[in-house]
Design a protein around this motif. Structure first.
Motif, mmCIF file in Angstrom:
data_model
loop_
_atom_site.group_PDB
_atom_site.id
_atom_site.type_symbol
_atom_site.label_atom_id
_atom_site.label_comp_id
_atom_site.label_asym_id
_atom_site.label_seq_id
_atom_site.Cartn_x
_atom_site.Cartn_y
_atom_site.Cartn_z
ATOM 1 N N VAL A 93 0.855 -1.297 0.100
ATOM 2 C CA VAL A 93 -0.010 -0.056 0.008
ATOM 3 C C VAL A 93 0.863 1.203 -0.019
ATOM 4 C CG1 VAL A 93 -1.538 1.345 1.368
ATOM 5 C CG2 VAL A 93 -2.040 -1.301 0.940
ATOM 6 N N CYS A 94 1.773 1.340 0.874
ATOM 7 C CA CYS A 94 2.779 2.534 0.732
ATOM 8 C C CYS A 94 3.511 2.812 -0.192
ATOM 9 C CB CYS A 94 3.606 2.397 2.443
ATOM 10 S SG CYS A 94 2.654 2.250 4.038
ATOM 11 N N GLY A 95 3.967 1.640 -0.726
ATOM 12 C CA GLY A 95 4.707 1.783 -2.230
ATOM 13 C C GLY A 95 4.033 2.267 -3.223
ATOM 14 N N THR A 96 2.678 2.001 -3.176
ATOM 15 C CA THR A 96 1.937 2.344 -4.299
ATOM 16 C C THR A 96 1.386 3.757 -4.314
ATOM 17 O OG1 THR A 96 1.387 0.123 -4.842
ATOM 18 C CG2 THR A 96 -0.026 1.846 -5.780
ATOM 19 N N VAL A 97 1.055 4.213 -3.074
ATOM 20 C CA VAL A 97 0.750 5.445 -2.632
ATOM 21 C C VAL A 97 1.651 6.386 -2.969
ATOM 22 C CG1 VAL A 97 -0.050 6.988 -0.575
ATOM 23 C CG2 VAL A 97 -1.044 4.829 -0.957
ATOM 24 N N ASN A 98 2.939 6.036 -2.681
ATOM 25 C CA ASN A 98 4.067 6.937 -2.505
ATOM 26 C C ASN A 98 4.600 7.120 -4.097
ATOM 27 O OD1 ASN A 98 3.924 6.972 0.059
ATOM 28 N ND2 ASN A 98 5.870 5.617 0.475
ATOM 29 N N ASP A 99 4.559 6.333 -4.941
ATOM 30 C CA ASP A 99 4.755 6.380 -6.386
ATOM 31 C C ASP A 99 3.703 7.432 -6.783
ATOM 32 O OD1 ASP A 99 6.734 4.579 -6.384
ATOM 33 O OD2 ASP A 99 5.845 2.806 -7.143
ATOM 34 N N LEU A 100 2.514 7.305 -6.408
ATOM 35 C CA LEU A 100 1.475 8.329 -6.973
ATOM 36 C C LEU A 100 1.874 9.804 -6.279
ATOM 37 C CD1 LEU A 100 -1.813 6.312 -6.586
ATOM 38 C CD2 LEU A 100 -0.639 7.120 -8.779
ATOM 39 N N ALA A 101 2.136 9.891 -4.931
ATOM 40 C CA ALA A 101 2.366 11.227 -4.713
ATOM 41 C C ALA A 101 3.601 11.842 -4.793
ATOM 42 C CB ALA A 101 2.592 10.930 -2.966
ATOM 43 N N VAL A 102 4.684 11.372 -5.362
ATOM 44 C CA VAL A 102 5.918 11.771 -5.621
ATOM 45 C C VAL A 102 5.764 12.479 -7.131
ATOM 46 C CG1 VAL A 102 7.308 10.630 -4.284
ATOM 47 C CG2 VAL A 102 6.859 9.740 -6.587
ATOM 48 N N GLY A 103 4.559 11.990 -7.782
ATOM 49 C CA GLY A 103 4.103 12.621 -9.252
ATOM 50 C C GLY A 103 3.335 13.555 -8.976
ATOM 51 N N GLY A 104 3.110 14.343 -7.898
ATOM 52 C CA GLY A 104 2.084 15.246 -7.644
ATOM 53 C C GLY A 104 0.642 15.152 -7.559
ATOM 54 N N ALA A 105 0.480 13.579 -7.434
ATOM 55 C CA ALA A 105 -0.947 13.329 -7.507
ATOM 56 C C ALA A 105 -1.656 13.077 -5.849
ATOM 57 C CB ALA A 105 -1.101 12.031 -8.270
ATOM 58 N N THR A 106 -2.730 13.212 -5.836
ATOM 59 C CA THR A 106 -3.673 12.809 -4.852
ATOM 60 C C THR A 106 -3.847 11.600 -4.817
ATOM 61 O OG1 THR A 106 -4.476 15.180 -4.505
ATOM 62 C CG2 THR A 106 -5.549 13.289 -3.268
ATOM 63 N N PRO A 107 -3.525 10.338 -4.161
ATOM 64 C CA PRO A 107 -3.842 8.957 -4.240
ATOM 65 C C PRO A 107 -5.192 8.819 -3.822
ATOM 66 C CG PRO A 107 -1.739 9.460 -3.174
ATOM 67 C CD PRO A 107 -2.312 10.499 -3.174
ATOM 68 N N LEU A 108 -6.100 7.886 -4.656
ATOM 69 C CA LEU A 108 -7.408 7.723 -4.392
ATOM 70 C C LEU A 108 -7.872 6.390 -4.094
ATOM 71 C CD1 LEU A 108 -8.928 10.622 -6.785
ATOM 72 C CD2 LEU A 108 -8.754 10.631 -4.363
ATOM 73 N N TYR A 109 -7.187 5.436 -5.131
ATOM 74 C CA TYR A 109 -7.882 4.154 -5.142
ATOM 75 C C TYR A 109 -6.650 3.298 -5.529
ATOM 76 C CZ TYR A 109 -12.367 6.536 -5.763
ATOM 77 O OH TYR A 109 -13.403 7.396 -5.660
ATOM 78 N N LEU A 110 -6.817 1.866 -4.944
ATOM 79 C CA LEU A 110 -6.050 0.963 -4.989
ATOM 80 C C LEU A 110 -6.787 -0.285 -5.550
ATOM 81 C CD1 LEU A 110 -3.392 1.293 -2.342
ATOM 82 C CD2 LEU A 110 -3.217 2.617 -4.496
ATOM 83 N N SER A 111 -6.030 -1.318 -6.417
ATOM 84 C CA SER A 111 -6.416 -2.470 -6.486
ATOM 85 C C SER A 111 -5.117 -3.369 -5.953
ATOM 86 C CB SER A 111 -6.464 -2.962 -7.934
ATOM 87 O OG SER A 111 -5.211 -2.907 -8.629
ATOM 88 N N CYS A 112 -5.665 -4.695 -5.668
ATOM 89 C CA CYS A 112 -4.613 -5.579 -4.912
ATOM 90 C C CYS A 112 -4.697 -6.953 -5.642
ATOM 91 C CB CYS A 112 -4.817 -5.724 -3.358
ATOM 92 S SG CYS A 112 -3.605 -6.851 -2.674
ATOM 93 N N ALA A 113 -3.938 -7.720 -6.153
ATOM 94 C CA ALA A 113 -3.956 -8.893 -6.576
ATOM 95 C C ALA A 113 -2.949 -9.736 -5.759
ATOM 96 C CB ALA A 113 -3.531 -8.819 -8.200
ATOM 97 N N ALA A 114 -3.497 -10.773 -5.424
ATOM 98 C CA ALA A 114 -2.803 -11.750 -4.444
ATOM 99 C C ALA A 114 -2.373 -12.957 -5.076
ATOM 100 C CB ALA A 114 -3.309 -11.940 -2.982
ATOM 101 N N ILE A 115 -1.182 -13.553 -5.222
ATOM 102 C CA ILE A 115 -0.733 -14.694 -5.508
ATOM 103 C C ILE A 115 -0.354 -15.655 -4.255
ATOM 104 C CG2 ILE A 115 0.636 -16.422 -6.933
ATOM 105 C CD1 ILE A 115 0.962 -14.124 -9.141
ATOM 106 N N VAL A 116 -1.155 -16.707 -3.922
ATOM 107 C CA VAL A 116 -0.970 -17.267 -2.689
ATOM 108 C C VAL A 116 -0.366 -18.811 -2.981
ATOM 109 C CG1 VAL A 116 -1.856 -17.541 -0.485
ATOM 110 C CG2 VAL A 116 -2.851 -15.919 -1.901
ATOM 111 N N GLU A 117 0.447 -19.114 -2.160
ATOM 112 C CA GLU A 117 1.096 -20.441 -2.092
ATOM 113 C C GLU A 117 0.024 -21.569 -1.286
ATOM 114 O OE1 GLU A 117 5.262 -22.887 -1.480
ATOM 115 O OE2 GLU A 117 4.983 -21.048 -0.210
ATOM 116 N N GLU A 118 -0.262 -22.836 -1.984
ATOM 117 C CA GLU A 118 -0.774 -23.641 -0.977
ATOM 118 C C GLU A 118 -0.195 -23.974 0.201
ATOM 119 O OE1 GLU A 118 -1.967 -28.286 -1.484
ATOM 120 O OE2 GLU A 118 -0.313 -27.441 -3.037
ATOM 121 N N GLY A 119 -0.854 -23.670 1.361
ATOM 122 C CA GLY A 119 -0.175 -24.179 2.528
ATOM 123 C C GLY A 119 -0.130 -22.916 3.395
ATOM 124 N N VAL A 120 -0.182 -21.786 2.767
ATOM 125 C CA VAL A 120 -0.060 -20.356 3.745
ATOM 126 C C VAL A 120 -1.330 -20.557 4.663
ATOM 127 C CG1 VAL A 120 -0.381 -17.752 3.660
ATOM 128 C CG2 VAL A 120 1.380 -19.116 1.984
#
Length: 355
Positions: A93-120
């Protein structure tokens, strides 16, 4: 303005087994229960609630924030998943928010895709999702859509996350690595290298008597304060993989300028310096997850410093160098001994799986 239709409340599914199985990626009830229990319950977003294949927004609402969209995506594969000061969820979350912020943008919305290993374990996933929700709330953004895949044991290392962010750039803001000019000043908002040192320490490669925590944090509030006080700032970048040295080389190359930094003015924790000396690492290349590099015109430096120091994430803000006449594309450091050394672009990887 178009208002999203009210979504009837439904009962969320729940997982009743301790670990992820392949059935949780099969598209049926087990998958629905996993998504409900881990992600929908944690993120609690009105835009996410319909669980359609996309999130939908009112363009008029987006336009209230500025006149251009900013769009970014990043994948996170950190090892270990949980480390002092954060975990892969907060990092994503922080990494994506910061990538937007340093471009002068107001961060608003995020998506999240998770690849999960069997057994977690389900408890670990709940912890990560809760951490993501907390970081999103702190940054003032919503996680509004996503995807979950489960792969066979050994096909990935526990959990990989990919986050995509949308923000809106304020009118009149124009930032870029190509805009640096001779006489400009380079600032950072605090101690460098903490994230890289924290990850290395968490791997057990070396026991430390003084724990070092990652600096992982959402920086959009700090950037807002900085740009309000110093609207002429030319460039911002979060110094993640490759650290300060890599960002400075990108600026020098893009703007065709020379940059010199002062070793005595570059803020690095003594524990991190000692850690690097023992392991043969250079702290200038260590990753950060809560630090920005700023190029500002000289007349706005004091205002910018004051604004950052007034913010909790900028209390140790400092001037570290200046844009100078000299060989275009070259970065140097004036050392504590009065000499100079070249600070080149990182070749290879100091620390793998850092973010």
């Amino acid at each position: 303005m178009n208002v999203a239709p009210r979504i009837r409340a439904r009962t969320l599914g729940q997982v009743h087994v301790p670990t992820v199985t392949l059935s949780h990626g099969g598209g049926g009830k087990a998958m629905k229960d996993l998504i409900d229990d881990v992600f929908v319950r944690a993120f609690d977003s009105a835009a996410l609630a319909p669980l359609e294949d996309q999130a939908r927004f009112d363009l008029c609402d987006l336009a209230r924030h500025g006149d251009r969209l900013a769009f970014t995506t990043d994948s996170f594969v950190v090892d270990p998943l949980v480390f002092p000061g954060g975990d892969i969820g907060k990092l994503a979350v922080c990494g994506t928010v910061n990538d937007l912020a340093v471009g002068g943008a107001t961060p608003l919305y995020l998506s999240c895709a998770a690849i999960v290993e069997e057994g977690v374990t389900i408890d670990l996933l709940r912890h990560i999702a809760g951490s993501m929700a907390g970081a999103a709330a702190e940054a003032g953004v919503e996680i509004v859509t996503g995807d979950t895949k489960v792969v066979h044991r050994g096909a990935c290392d526990k959990l990989f996350l990919t986050t995509t962010g949308i923000g809106v750039i304020r009118e009149g803001v124009d930032l870029g690595a190509h805009l640096a000019r001779e006489g400009d000043v380079v600032l950072v908002n605090g101690l460098l290298g903490d994230h890289g040192a924290a990850i290395l320490s968490a791997r057990g490669d070396m026991a430390l008597t003084t724990p070092i925590e990652s600096d992982c944090a959402p920086l959009n509030g700090l950037v807002d304060a900085l740009l309000a006080a110093a609207p002429g700032v030319r460039f911002l970048r979060d110094a993640t993989r490759g650290g300060l040295a890599t960002v400075l080389n990108e600026i020098a190359e893009a703007s065709q300028v020379a940059i010199e930094i002062e070793e005595t003015e570059t803020p690095i924790r003594e524990e991190v310096k000692a850690f690097c000396e023992i392991l043969g690492l250079d702290p200038l290349y260590l990753a950060n997850e809560g630090k920005i590099v700023v190029v500002a015109p000289p007349e706005e430096v004091e205002a910018g410093l004051a604004a950052m120091r007034a913010h909790p994430l900028g209390a140790r803000a400092a001037v570290v160098g200046r844009i100078q006449a000299g060989e275009a594309g070259r970065v140097t450091m004036r050392t504590v001994f009065g000499g100079r050394r070249i600070v080149d672009m990182l070749v290879g990887e100091q620390l793998p799986r850092i973010c």
